[in-house]
Design a protein around this motif. Structure first.
Motif, PDB file in Angstrom:
ATOM      1  N   GLU A  51      -4.553   6.459  -1.893  1.00  0.00           N
ATOM      2  CA  GLU A  51      -4.037   5.140  -1.543  1.00  0.00           C
ATOM      3  C   GLU A  51      -4.192   4.185  -2.733  1.00  0.00           C
ATOM      4  O   GLU A  51      -5.212   4.217  -3.424  1.00  0.00           O
ATOM      5  CB  GLU A  51      -4.787   4.549  -0.340  1.00  0.00           C
ATOM      6  CG  GLU A  51      -4.526   5.243   0.964  1.00  0.00           C
ATOM      7  CD  GLU A  51      -5.179   4.501   2.128  1.00  0.00           C
ATOM      8  OE1 GLU A  51      -5.810   3.447   1.886  1.00  0.00           O
ATOM      9  OE2 GLU A  51      -5.062   4.979   3.276  1.00  0.00           O
TER      10      GLU A  51
ATOM     11  N   ILE B  22       7.169  -1.606   6.502  1.00  0.00           N
ATOM     12  CA  ILE B  22       5.783  -1.898   6.156  1.00  0.00           C
ATOM     13  C   ILE B  22       4.968  -1.842   7.454  1.00  0.00           C
ATOM     14  O   ILE B  22       5.306  -2.531   8.432  1.00  0.00           O
ATOM     15  CB  ILE B  22       5.637  -3.261   5.470  1.00  0.00           C
ATOM     16  CG1 ILE B  22       6.407  -3.282   4.151  1.00  0.00           C
ATOM     17  CG2 ILE B  22       4.163  -3.619   5.261  1.00  0.00           C
ATOM     18  CD1 ILE B  22       5.880  -2.346   3.067  1.00  0.00           C
ATOM     19  N   ASN B  23       3.921  -0.999   7.409  1.00  0.00           N
ATOM     20  CA  ASN B  23       3.072  -0.792   8.590  1.00  0.00           C
ATOM     21  C   ASN B  23       3.864  -0.302   9.807  1.00  0.00           C
ATOM     22  O   ASN B  23       3.455  -0.510  10.948  1.00  0.00           O
ATOM     23  CB  ASN B  23       2.307  -2.065   8.965  1.00  0.00           C
ATOM     24  CG  ASN B  23       1.118  -2.300   8.043  1.00  0.00           C
ATOM     25  OD1 ASN B  23       0.631  -1.358   7.417  1.00  0.00           O
ATOM     26  ND2 ASN B  23       0.666  -3.539   7.967  1.00  0.00           N
ATOM     27  N   ASN B  24       5.008   0.316   9.530  1.00  0.00           N
ATOM     28  CA  ASN B  24       5.854   0.867  10.588  1.00  0.00           C
ATOM     29  C   ASN B  24       6.314  -0.187  11.594  1.00  0.00           C
ATOM     30  O   ASN B  24       6.783   0.147  12.677  1.00  0.00           O
ATOM     31  CB  ASN B  24       5.128   1.992  11.329  1.00  0.00           C
ATOM     32  CG  ASN B  24       6.093   3.070  11.810  1.00  0.00           C
ATOM     33  OD1 ASN B  24       7.173   3.242  11.238  1.00  0.00           O
ATOM     34  ND2 ASN B  24       5.724   3.773  12.861  1.00  0.00           N
TER      35      ASN B  24
ATOM     36  N   HIS C   5       5.366   7.748   1.954  1.00  0.00           N
ATOM     37  CA  HIS C   5       4.571   6.527   1.855  1.00  0.00           C
ATOM     38  C   HIS C   5       4.565   5.970   0.432  1.00  0.00           C
ATOM     39  O   HIS C   5       3.638   5.234   0.058  1.00  0.00           O
ATOM     40  CB  HIS C   5       3.141   6.776   2.346  1.00  0.00           C
ATOM     41  CG  HIS C   5       3.042   7.001   3.818  1.00  0.00           C
ATOM     42  ND1 HIS C   5       3.423   6.055   4.750  1.00  0.00           N
ATOM     43  CD2 HIS C   5       2.631   8.085   4.526  1.00  0.00           C
ATOM     44  CE1 HIS C   5       3.237   6.528   5.971  1.00  0.00           C
ATOM     45  NE2 HIS C   5       2.764   7.770   5.865  1.00  0.00           N
TER      46      HIS C   5
ATOM     47  N   GLU D  18      -0.727  -5.822   1.667  1.00  0.00           N
ATOM     48  CA  GLU D  18      -1.369  -4.501   1.670  1.00  0.00           C
ATOM     49  C   GLU D  18      -0.949  -3.641   2.862  1.00  0.00           C
ATOM     50  O   GLU D  18      -1.662  -2.714   3.267  1.00  0.00           O
ATOM     51  CB  GLU D  18      -2.897  -4.626   1.577  1.00  0.00           C
ATOM     52  CG  GLU D  18      -3.334  -5.360   0.309  1.00  0.00           C
ATOM     53  CD  GLU D  18      -4.824  -5.299   0.067  1.00  0.00           C
ATOM     54  OE1 GLU D  18      -5.556  -4.668   0.857  1.00  0.00           O
ATOM     55  OE2 GLU D  18      -5.266  -5.875  -0.948  1.00  0.00           O
ATOM     56  N   GLY D  19       0.239  -3.945   3.392  1.00  0.00           N
ATOM     57  CA  GLY D  19       0.793  -3.096   4.432  1.00  0.00           C
ATOM     58  C   GLY D  19       1.287  -1.779   3.864  1.00  0.00           C
ATOM     59  O   GLY D  19       1.690  -1.682   2.696  1.00  0.00           O
ATOM     60  N   LEU D  20       1.304  -0.742   4.688  1.00  0.00           N
ATOM     61  CA  LEU D  20       1.646   0.606   4.237  1.00  0.00           C
ATOM     62  C   LEU D  20       3.154   0.815   4.204  1.00  0.00           C
ATOM     63  O   LEU D  20       3.859   0.570   5.183  1.00  0.00           O
ATOM     64  CB  LEU D  20       1.004   1.648   5.160  1.00  0.00           C
ATOM     65  CG  LEU D  20       1.262   3.121   4.812  1.00  0.00           C
ATOM     66  CD1 LEU D  20       0.681   3.471   3.451  1.00  0.00           C
ATOM     67  CD2 LEU D  20       0.683   4.033   5.905  1.00  0.00           C
TER      68      LEU D  20
ATOM     69  N   CYS E 194       3.606  -8.278   0.905  1.00  0.00           N
ATOM     70  CA  CYS E 194       3.475  -7.305   1.996  1.00  0.00           C
ATOM     71  C   CYS E 194       2.033  -7.169   2.481  1.00  0.00           C
ATOM     72  O   CYS E 194       1.753  -6.338   3.371  1.00  0.00           O
ATOM     73  CB  CYS E 194       4.028  -5.958   1.556  1.00  0.00           C
ATOM     74  SG  CYS E 194       5.811  -6.018   1.218  1.00  0.00           S
TER      75      CYS E 194
ATOM     76  N   LYS F 138       0.854  -1.196   0.000  1.00  0.00           N
ATOM     77  CA  LYS F 138       0.000   0.000   0.000  1.00  0.00           C
ATOM     78  C   LYS F 138       0.886   1.241   0.000  1.00  0.00           C
ATOM     79  O   LYS F 138       1.835   1.345   0.784  1.00  0.00           O
ATOM     80  CB  LYS F 138      -0.906   0.017   1.224  1.00  0.00           C
ATOM     81  CG  LYS F 138      -1.841   1.255   1.271  1.00  0.00           C
ATOM     82  CD  LYS F 138      -2.589   1.349   2.583  1.00  0.00           C
ATOM     83  CE  LYS F 138      -3.622   0.253   2.710  1.00  0.00           C
ATOM     84  NZ  LYS F 138      -4.451   0.448   3.951  1.00  0.00           N
TER      85      LYS F 138
END
Length: 384
Positions: A307, A371-373, A359, A350-352, A348, A300
């Protein structure tokens, strides 16, 4: 015959990794026994010695050279493994030395090897200098070729990890080519003799790396060494050492180069059956640019406040830092990955994406991100 066992048995332990330069091989050259004639045949642009290794007393003469491109060292390692085999009392080694005379230049471009570059110290690609021979290293190769008058040439190289085998999408671990002699890429007796050698090697390699042997593109360029020597009516075989899963140092692939060299001597070079030989050769899948070192899927991103889910790829570059080779992963492709595979792939889910407060991935930036911090990727690799 267990070729892989022999490749392991005779592996030269003093040569490891990809950064192989003149000081790496000189001590080993000094250990070769009296069967080998070691001669310095000239100097590079920066004054480094270029050596030939001669062995055997047979009537069929083969000229080999490696590290024409300084950063392509896998075949050099395989060649020294082959020297170890030829030093042995193995009956096949004795037959090779009886039937053939081998003249090998294990490092044609020692300046490029030290600097870890494709080019020589004058920033000339020696494999584009065959016709004009403007560089001292190519002039040396020409001189040796003319004086030795080989029956065959083996042109030993590495290829990048981007190549796979067309139709299989497996890494092209070893690739071969019988170079063209004209723009039309016709097949004559000279090319067919080289093809016969390639087919022998391929038939053995299929036992160890099925569908991972490629056929290199045969576009004609008389400035290329293989094409030039083929136009001089010498059958020439291009060897390209490629990627094997997880083997970025190419200390596994070197074994397949050893196997290739050894199997090339498996029977007579004569009695080429044209139709069968050509069909077998053309059935070797072509090299295809279908790989990246890393592919990250279902990532993501936020771009212009929107997004979306993308895939992106990273590729290693190779840099010598303080005498050590480093692999640096950088982002090279974003969301244009149809028909590509990754040697290493991550879903991943759909991790950010997050890197340096952004981003979305940026081309040519180092592949360091989260990914997703939560999940960290450092130099391309997921940190567990």
């Amino acid at each position: 015959m267990d070729y892989l066992q022999l490749a392991t048995q005779y592996l030269e332990p003093k040569l490891q990794g990809k950064y192989i330069y003149l000081d790496s091989i000189l001590p080993i050259l000094q250990t070769l026994d009296s069967d080998f004639e070691i001669t310095e045949i000239g100097k590079s642009v920066q004054g480094r010695g270029i050596h030939q290794v001669k062995i055997g007393k047979g009537t069929t003469k083969i000229l080999m050279w490696s590290q024409m491109h300084g950063n392509e060292s896998t075949t050099t390692k395989g060649l020294f493994d082959f020297f170890n085999f030829l030093k042995s009392d193995n009956e096949i080694a004795k037959r090779i030395k009886s039937d053939y005379t081998l003249l090998c230049i294990p490092m044609l471009n020692p300046d490029g090897a030290f600097l870890y570059t494709r080019e020589n110290a004058n920033k000339v690609d020696l494999n584009r200098d065959a016709f004009n021979a403007t560089q001292p290293e190519m002039q040396i190769l020409h001189s040796i070729y003319k004086s030795f008058q080989p029956d065959y040439c083996y042109n030993l190289h590495d290829q990048r990890t981007i190549f796979g085998t067309e139709g299989f999408n497996l890494p092209a671990t070893v690739s071969f080519l019988s170079p063209a002699f004209n723009e039309s890429r016709d097949y004559n007796d000279v090319r067919l003799k080289a093809i016969h050698v390639i087919n022998k090697m391929n038939s053995v390699l299929q036992c160890y790396i099925p569908n991972q042997v490629g056929r290199f593109d045969d576009g004609y360029n008389v400035n290329c060494t293989g094409d030039y020597f083929t136009t001089q009516n010498t059958p020439t075989v291009l060897f390209e050492a490629g990627h094997f899963v997880g083997d970025y140092d190419r200390d596994i692939v070197r074994k397949f180069i050893f196997i290739s060299l050894l199997s090339s001597f498996s029977d007579s070079y004569e009695n080429v059956i044209v139709d069968k030989e050509l069909n077998n050769y053309l059935n070797i899948p072509q090299n295809n640019k279908c790989f990246y070192d890393f592919i990250y899927k279902n990532v993501k991103i936020i771009e212009n406040n929107v997004e979306k889910i993308i895939n992106f790829a990273a590729q290693y570059s190779e840099v010598v830092i303080e005498g050590h080779l480093k692999f640096i992963a950088t982002i090279v492709n974003i969301d244009e990955l149809d028909n590509y595979e990754g040697h290493i792939e991550y879903d991943c889910e759909e991790g950010l994406f997050l890197s340096k407060g952004l981003h979305n991935p940026i081309l040519n930036e180092k592949a360091d991100f989260f990914i997703n911090n939560l999940t960290e990727f450092n130099n391309g690799v997921k940190i567990i």
